[in-house]
Motif scaffolding. Structure first.
Motif, mmCIF file in Angstrom:
data_model
loop_
_atom_site.group_PDB
_atom_site.id
_atom_site.type_symbol
_atom_site.label_atom_id
_atom_site.label_comp_id
_atom_site.label_asym_id
_atom_site.label_seq_id
_atom_site.Cartn_x
_atom_site.Cartn_y
_atom_site.Cartn_z
ATOM 1 N N VAL A 1 0.846 -1.197 0.000
ATOM 2 C CA VAL A 1 0.000 0.000 0.000
ATOM 3 C C VAL A 1 0.883 1.250 0.000
ATOM 4 C CG1 VAL A 1 -1.632 1.364 1.373
ATOM 5 C CG2 VAL A 1 -2.032 -1.081 1.029
ATOM 6 N N ALA A 2 1.908 1.256 0.846
ATOM 7 C CA ALA A 2 2.821 2.403 0.897
ATOM 8 C C ALA A 2 3.522 2.589 -0.446
ATOM 9 C CB ALA A 2 3.840 2.225 2.022
ATOM 10 N N GLU A 3 3.921 1.499 -1.080
ATOM 11 C CA GLU A 3 4.588 1.581 -2.375
ATOM 12 C C GLU A 3 3.628 2.104 -3.444
ATOM 13 O OE1 GLU A 3 7.504 1.229 -5.406
ATOM 14 O OE2 GLU A 3 7.564 1.557 -3.244
ATOM 15 N N ALA A 4 2.386 1.662 -3.421
ATOM 16 C CA ALA A 4 1.402 2.155 -4.388
ATOM 17 C C ALA A 4 1.175 3.662 -4.200
ATOM 18 C CB ALA A 4 0.083 1.393 -4.241
ATOM 19 N N GLY B 1 4.342 9.893 -9.826
ATOM 20 C CA GLY B 1 3.915 9.852 -11.213
ATOM 21 C C GLY B 1 4.237 8.548 -11.925
ATOM 22 N N GLU B 2 4.815 7.573 -11.215
ATOM 23 C CA GLU B 2 5.094 6.275 -11.839
ATOM 24 C C GLU B 2 3.782 5.583 -12.218
ATOM 25 O OE1 GLU B 2 8.053 3.765 -9.770
ATOM 26 O OE2 GLU B 2 8.440 5.575 -8.591
ATOM 27 N N ALA B 3 2.744 5.884 -11.479
ATOM 28 C CA ALA B 3 1.398 5.369 -11.796
ATOM 29 C C ALA B 3 0.449 6.558 -11.715
ATOM 30 C CB ALA B 3 0.991 4.286 -10.796
ATOM 31 N N ASP B 4 -0.456 6.653 -12.681
ATOM 32 C CA ASP B 4 -1.348 7.812 -12.671
ATOM 33 C C ASP B 4 -2.729 7.514 -12.115
ATOM 34 O OD1 ASP B 4 -1.743 6.262 -14.896
ATOM 35 O OD2 ASP B 4 -1.836 7.902 -16.329
ATOM 36 N N ILE C 1 -1.656 -5.817 -5.582
ATOM 37 C CA ILE C 1 -2.721 -5.870 -4.574
ATOM 38 C C ILE C 1 -4.034 -5.438 -5.216
ATOM 39 C CG2 ILE C 1 -1.196 -5.481 -2.592
ATOM 40 C CD1 ILE C 1 -2.133 -2.534 -2.577
ATOM 41 N N SER C 2 -5.123 -5.714 -4.533
ATOM 42 C CA SER C 2 -6.430 -5.300 -5.048
ATOM 43 C C SER C 2 -6.684 -3.839 -4.692
ATOM 44 C CB SER C 2 -7.530 -6.172 -4.451
ATOM 45 O OG SER C 2 -7.664 -5.911 -3.065
ATOM 46 N N ARG C 3 -7.563 -3.214 -5.471
ATOM 47 C CA ARG C 3 -7.944 -1.830 -5.168
ATOM 48 C C ARG C 3 -8.636 -1.754 -3.814
ATOM 49 N NH1 ARG C 3 -9.817 2.042 -9.170
ATOM 50 N NH2 ARG C 3 -11.847 1.656 -8.246
ATOM 51 N N GLY D 1 -5.760 2.172 -9.852
ATOM 52 C CA GLY D 1 -5.782 0.874 -10.517
ATOM 53 C C GLY D 1 -4.418 0.471 -11.055
ATOM 54 N N ALA D 2 -3.747 1.422 -11.686
ATOM 55 C CA ALA D 2 -2.422 1.137 -12.235
ATOM 56 C C ALA D 2 -1.424 0.835 -11.120
ATOM 57 C CB ALA D 2 -1.929 2.307 -13.079
ATOM 58 N N ALA D 3 -1.454 1.637 -10.062
ATOM 59 C CA ALA D 3 -0.513 1.437 -8.954
ATOM 60 C C ALA D 3 -0.749 0.096 -8.263
ATOM 61 C CB ALA D 3 -0.639 2.579 -7.947
ATOM 62 N N THR D 4 -1.993 -0.257 -8.042
ATOM 63 C CA THR D 4 -2.274 -1.517 -7.348
ATOM 64 C C THR D 4 -1.897 -2.718 -8.217
ATOM 65 O OG1 THR D 4 -4.612 -1.429 -8.038
ATOM 66 C CG2 THR D 4 -4.064 -0.567 -5.850
#
Length: 146
Positions: free
Chosen positions: A22-25, A32-35, A46-48, A38-41
């Protein structure tokens, strides 16, 4: 009367993997690595719903430093310039030192506590502590309160 939220400082290695993910997401979205969530998870696996369940409860310690007074405990060798080197690192980081208390050196060492306002720091607490710990003559560096 509502209960106060309690906080604990726990080594990352002791946390369940979901908290780290969760912290990494959250970090990925901030940088900005994930916008999207959904993309970050997806990227961390992990699930949203897990993300939303824990997102407000999980914060890296260095993100909680803003506007805070932190008290550091150091054990320093009784050598000329050691305390000066430590204080220079604090000054260079943007921390505003509020108090310094030093014990009389015994057995070649002195205990020093430093309280500092950390809201204007331009580096993380971890980086500050690593720099101070690397100074020749610093035996120990830890956070007492904050």
């Amino acid at each position: 009367m509502p209960s106060k939220t309690k906080f604990y400082i726990v080594a990352a290695e002791a946390l369940p993997e979901i908290f780290i993910k969760v912290a990494e997401a959250k970090r990925m979205m901030q940088t900005g690595e994930a916008d999207t969530v959904g993309a970050a998870t997806r990227m961390v696996g992990i699930s949203r719903s897990a993300f939303y369940k824990y997102k407000d409860a999980v914060q890296p310690f260095n993100n909680m430093k803003a506007g805070r007074i932190i008290t550091f405990y150091t054990m320093l060798k009784d050598n000329p310039g050691v305390l000066s080197s430590v204080l220079s690192i604090f000054a260079g980081s943007g921390a505003n030192i509020l108090t310094i208390n030093q014990s009389i050196p015994t057995n070649g060492c002195a205990a020093v506590t430093i309280s500092a306002e950390t809201s204007d720091m331009d580096q993380t607490l971890e980086d500050l502590m690593n720099l101070v710990s690397a100074v020749d003559g610093v035996i120990k560096m830890e956070i007492l309160a904050g």
